[in-house]
Motif scaffolding. Sequence first.
Motif, mmCIF file in Angstrom:
data_model
loop_
_atom_site.group_PDB
_atom_site.id
_atom_site.type_symbol
_atom_site.label_atom_id
_atom_site.label_comp_id
_atom_site.label_asym_id
_atom_site.label_seq_id
_atom_site.Cartn_x
_atom_site.Cartn_y
_atom_site.Cartn_z
ATOM 1 N N PHE A 176 0.840 -1.199 0.000
ATOM 2 C CA PHE A 176 0.000 0.000 0.000
ATOM 3 C C PHE A 176 0.878 1.252 0.000
ATOM 4 O O PHE A 176 0.659 2.179 -0.800
ATOM 5 N N LEU A 177 1.858 1.300 0.900
ATOM 6 C CA LEU A 177 2.715 2.473 1.003
ATOM 7 C C LEU A 177 3.516 2.683 -0.283
ATOM 8 O O LEU A 177 3.643 3.819 -0.764
ATOM 9 N N GLU A 178 4.027 1.602 -0.854
ATOM 10 C CA GLU A 178 4.797 1.715 -2.096
ATOM 11 C C GLU A 178 3.921 2.264 -3.229
ATOM 12 O O GLU A 178 4.331 3.176 -3.960
ATOM 13 N N SER A 179 2.720 1.720 -3.376
ATOM 14 C CA SER A 179 1.813 2.185 -4.442
ATOM 15 C C SER A 179 1.389 3.622 -4.211
ATOM 16 O O SER A 179 1.271 4.421 -5.151
ATOM 17 N N TRP A 180 1.144 3.967 -2.958
ATOM 18 C CA TRP A 180 0.723 5.337 -2.628
ATOM 19 C C TRP A 180 1.839 6.330 -2.933
ATOM 20 O O TRP A 180 1.600 7.384 -3.525
ATOM 21 N N ASN A 181 3.068 5.987 -2.554
ATOM 22 C CA ASN A 181 4.203 6.865 -2.822
ATOM 23 C C ASN A 181 4.411 7.077 -4.315
ATOM 24 O O ASN A 181 4.811 8.153 -4.756
ATOM 25 N N GLN A 182 4.143 6.042 -5.093
ATOM 26 C CA GLN A 182 4.348 6.105 -6.546
ATOM 27 C C GLN A 182 3.144 6.678 -7.294
ATOM 28 O O GLN A 182 3.202 6.856 -8.511
ATOM 29 N N GLY A 183 2.059 6.938 -6.578
ATOM 30 C CA GLY A 183 0.858 7.433 -7.230
ATOM 31 C C GLY A 183 0.221 6.407 -8.133
ATOM 32 O O GLY A 183 -0.408 6.747 -9.144
ATOM 33 N N ASP A 184 0.341 5.132 -7.769
ATOM 34 C CA ASP A 184 -0.133 4.015 -8.584
ATOM 35 C C ASP A 184 -1.578 3.681 -8.204
ATOM 36 O O ASP A 184 -1.827 2.948 -7.251
ATOM 37 N N LEU A 185 -2.538 4.226 -8.965
ATOM 38 C CA LEU A 185 -3.951 4.017 -8.664
ATOM 39 C C LEU A 185 -4.321 2.544 -8.722
ATOM 40 O O LEU A 185 -4.961 2.019 -7.789
#
Length: 288
Positions: A175-184
């Motif tokens: 979750f944190l990795e996707s959120w940091n990358q802006g990966d919807l």
Amino acid sequence: MNRLEIFNQYRPLLLAIAYRMLSSVTDAEDMVQEAWLRWQTAEAAVRSPRSYLSQLIARLCIDRLRSARVQRERYIGAWLPEPLITQEFSHPVEQVELADSLSFAFLILLECLSPTERAIFLLREVFDYEYAEIAKIVGKSVPNCRQIVRRARLALRRPNVTASIQQQEALVEQFLESWNQGDLHGLIVLMSENITFWSDGGGKATAARIPLHGRQKVARFLIAIRRSSLLPAFTASLLQINGRAGIVNYINGSPTGVFTFSFANRYIQSIFAVVNPEKLRSIQPSIE
């Protein structure tokens, strides 16, 4: 042992009871301090310090919770517990038990109980007190206490969490990795279809006034937060919050928000975001 040594022996137990009763680190510490002041003036002969101090902290917390609920009726937006930073535990069973009784989902469920019912349920189900001792602590009969626990078990209906501690930690890391990358899409695939996002700003920080439902809406909201030019840039770190993997957001080293989660069928079921600065006082600044 002198009075201070005896009290310090039971301080962790008193703090554990108080936090689960009040869902507030600050209030729990206040109640433990009040218990210490009253312990100092107690009669010289106390046969069982554990029972005496348990009765003292339970009654103090019952009174505090009654007044707190009146204040919560005027609370702006969603009310959530005050997050508690917890430590790693070497024994897996201990970690599971801790996470279960400290989780936001569980603490929120406890809100449906009256202050006395909450004390009885916690003392029995979490702290394993005997009914005879609980009855003495809360001033009720043993059959009455048994009945209250039975009713509370039915009322709470705690969900069956099928994700292991390791799977939960992996989900939060992803979750944190996707959120940091802006990966919807990366966020969406981690969430259950009926996910709910709760946000507590208490009128003192920007927060959604009502819960958001559905993974598309929640994921898009989170991406919008990350990309917003209206919010200062922040860093996010993984920490153990209330016995489970969570996230703390920092701006210039100061904590500005905490995310904790609940899980179902190996997906994120709920996200609880606390951004009310008054509820972040117990969280230490990050070391940059």
